[in-house]
Write an enzyme that holds these catalytic residues in place. Structure first.
Site, PDB file in Angstrom:
ATOM      1  N   GLY A  76      -4.993   0.597   5.943  1.00 22.47           N
ATOM      2  CA  GLY A  76      -3.994   0.106   6.949  1.00 22.47           C
ATOM      3  C   GLY A  76      -4.273   0.979   8.077  1.00 22.47           C
ATOM      4  O   GLY A  76      -4.406   0.755   9.270  1.00 22.47           O
TER       5      GLY A  76
ATOM      6  N   GLY B  36       0.879  -1.228   0.044  1.00 22.27           N
ATOM      7  CA  GLY B  36       0.066   0.033  -0.073  1.00 22.27           C
ATOM      8  C   GLY B  36       0.927   1.277  -0.082  1.00 22.27           C
ATOM      9  O   GLY B  36       2.015   1.017  -0.543  1.00 22.27           O
TER      10      GLY B  36
ATOM     11  N   CYS C  53       3.174   7.065  12.712  1.00 20.01           N
ATOM     12  CA  CYS C  53       3.629   8.484  12.088  1.00 20.01           C
ATOM     13  C   CYS C  53       3.440   9.619  13.184  1.00 20.01           C
ATOM     14  O   CYS C  53       4.157  10.457  13.116  1.00 20.01           O
ATOM     15  CB  CYS C  53       2.801   8.849  10.944  1.00 20.01           C
ATOM     16  SG  CYS C  53       1.060   8.983  11.077  1.00 20.01           S
TER      17      CYS C  53
ATOM     18  N   ASN D  55       2.928  12.560   6.819  1.00 22.47           N
ATOM     19  CA  ASN D  55       2.983  11.302   7.643  1.00 22.47           C
ATOM     20  C   ASN D  55       3.378  10.029   7.185  1.00 22.47           C
ATOM     21  O   ASN D  55       4.099   9.019   7.870  1.00 22.47           O
ATOM     22  CB  ASN D  55       1.432  10.915   7.927  1.00 22.47           C
ATOM     23  CG  ASN D  55       0.484  10.910   6.691  1.00 22.47           C
ATOM     24  OD1 ASN D  55       0.460  11.888   5.956  1.00 22.47           O
ATOM     25  ND2 ASN D  55      -0.195   9.930   6.633  1.00 22.47           N
TER      26      ASN D  55
ATOM     27  N   ASN E 264      -6.611   0.880  11.902  1.00 26.08           N
ATOM     28  CA  ASN E 264      -5.701   0.989  13.166  1.00 26.08           C
ATOM     29  C   ASN E 264      -5.809   2.332  14.082  1.00 26.08           C
ATOM     30  O   ASN E 264      -4.950   2.582  14.692  1.00 26.08           O
ATOM     31  CB  ASN E 264      -4.211   0.753  12.783  1.00 26.08           C
ATOM     32  CG  ASN E 264      -3.830  -0.520  12.384  1.00 26.08           C
ATOM     33  OD1 ASN E 264      -4.458  -1.526  13.015  1.00 26.08           O
ATOM     34  ND2 ASN E 264      -3.025  -0.970  11.440  1.00 26.08           N
TER      35      ASN E 264
END
Length: 316
Positions: free
Chosen positions: A167, A13, A132, A291, A171
């Site tokens: 993702g 990704g 990040c 990020n 999360n």
């Protein structure tokens, strides 16, 4: 020719693809061995194939079947927290000596923020890159902590919604939990709190981060100097990282205390406010995705140090 350590990336990704491009362009002791995904139509796998990198769309099982797997010494996991637990278990069984760099919030291994504790876990088989938001803000908490005792630190990470892939979105809870814990463990705060904001603005805005700390009273010039030195250190591997404005200070006196839920009802001390902006290098997504850039840059920085250690042990 300088010998390099071969690496595989799990997750094709946004983060995995950006990291691959960084390694191909800038890897000094690390080189690409394989790109691993689960979607045969993913752009990341297509790019990897065009760039001559071995690929598989069959996940970590597929990685273990690639001829290059025997040469892989470092694996980056850019999937999700839940997937990383399974990936770690399977790969550890097949190749116990693998070094894993976890770019998910799973936090199986110790937290790693390169400018704060980057040399502390070079022998660990699994290191966690936090998040990040953690990579951007924890150095600032640590910068205050090395001058004064920090009782509480709160960070708000605002990122462009366009830069957040599936993702990241899956999360969110793990992001806040892992970042909050790392603020304490690595940043040195007695109590940490993290908030993430996915900003839907168009055109997309750059990553912005705000850091608040409440510490013992201290010399504000020393704190400001410590913060600037830390920002310069991060800038060495994330050129787009910068202080958005001067550090701000507020004295919270004992006769006018504040309440911080879960910390204390009558808190006083020095409140420090730090405002950050992170511009991405635009290796994959545009420059607003700072990020992405700070996470992959921190992971590559860590991998380079691990690779140096591995190569030195071979020479010895």
């Amino acid at each position: 020719m300088t010998r390099k350590v071969k690496a595989a990336i799990i997750g094709s990704g946004n983060i995995g693809t950006d990291l691959m491009i960084k390694i191909l362009r800038h890897g000094q002791h690390i080189e690409m061995g394989a790109m691993v995904g689960i979607d045969p139509a993913s752009d990341g796998l297509a790019r990897a194939q065009r760039m001559g990198v071995a690929i598989t769309h069959e996940g970590v099982e597929g990685l273990t079947r690639l001829p290059v797997f025997n040469e892989i010494d470092v694996v980056f996991d850019a999937t999700s927290a839940g997937a990383h637990v399974k990936n770690e278990a399977l790969l550890r069984e097949r190749k116990p000596g693998l070094r894993m760099i976890d770019l998910t919030p799973a936090a199986i291994g110790p937290y790693c923020i390169p400018v704060v504790n980057g040399d502390d876990h070079l022998d660990a088989t699994n290191v966690n890159m936090v998040t990040c938001g953690g990579q951007a803000t924890i150095p600032m908490v640590a910068a205050v902590s090395r001058v004064a005792k920090v009782h509480y630190a709160e960070i708000i990470a605002s990122i462009s919604s366009k830069s957040a892939g599936p993702g990241t979105r899956a999360n969110i809870d793990e992001f806040t939990e892992t970042t909050s814990k790392a603020i304490e463990v690595v940043g040195g705060a007695a109590k940490g709190k993290a908030i993430i904001v996915l900003n839907p603005a168009e055109p997309p805005l750059m990553m912005r981060d705000t850091v608040y700390t409440l510490s013992d009273f201290a010399d504000i010039d020393q704190i400001e100097e410590s913060v600037q030195r830390m920002a310069d250190a991060v800038q060495a591997y994330v050129p787009g990282y910068r202080l958005k404005q001067r550090v701000q200070f507020d004295r919270i006196e004992a006769d006018c205390p504040i309440r911080i839920p879960g910390v204390g009802d009558r808190m006083n001390g020095l409140k420090t406010s730090i405002f950050l902006e992170v511009e991405g290098a635009a290796h994959y997504l545009p420059a607003y995705a700072g990020n992405l850039d700070i996470m992959t840059s921190a992971a590559l920085r860590t991998a380079e140090k691990l690779a140096e250690r591995l190569l030195a042990s071979l020479v010895a």
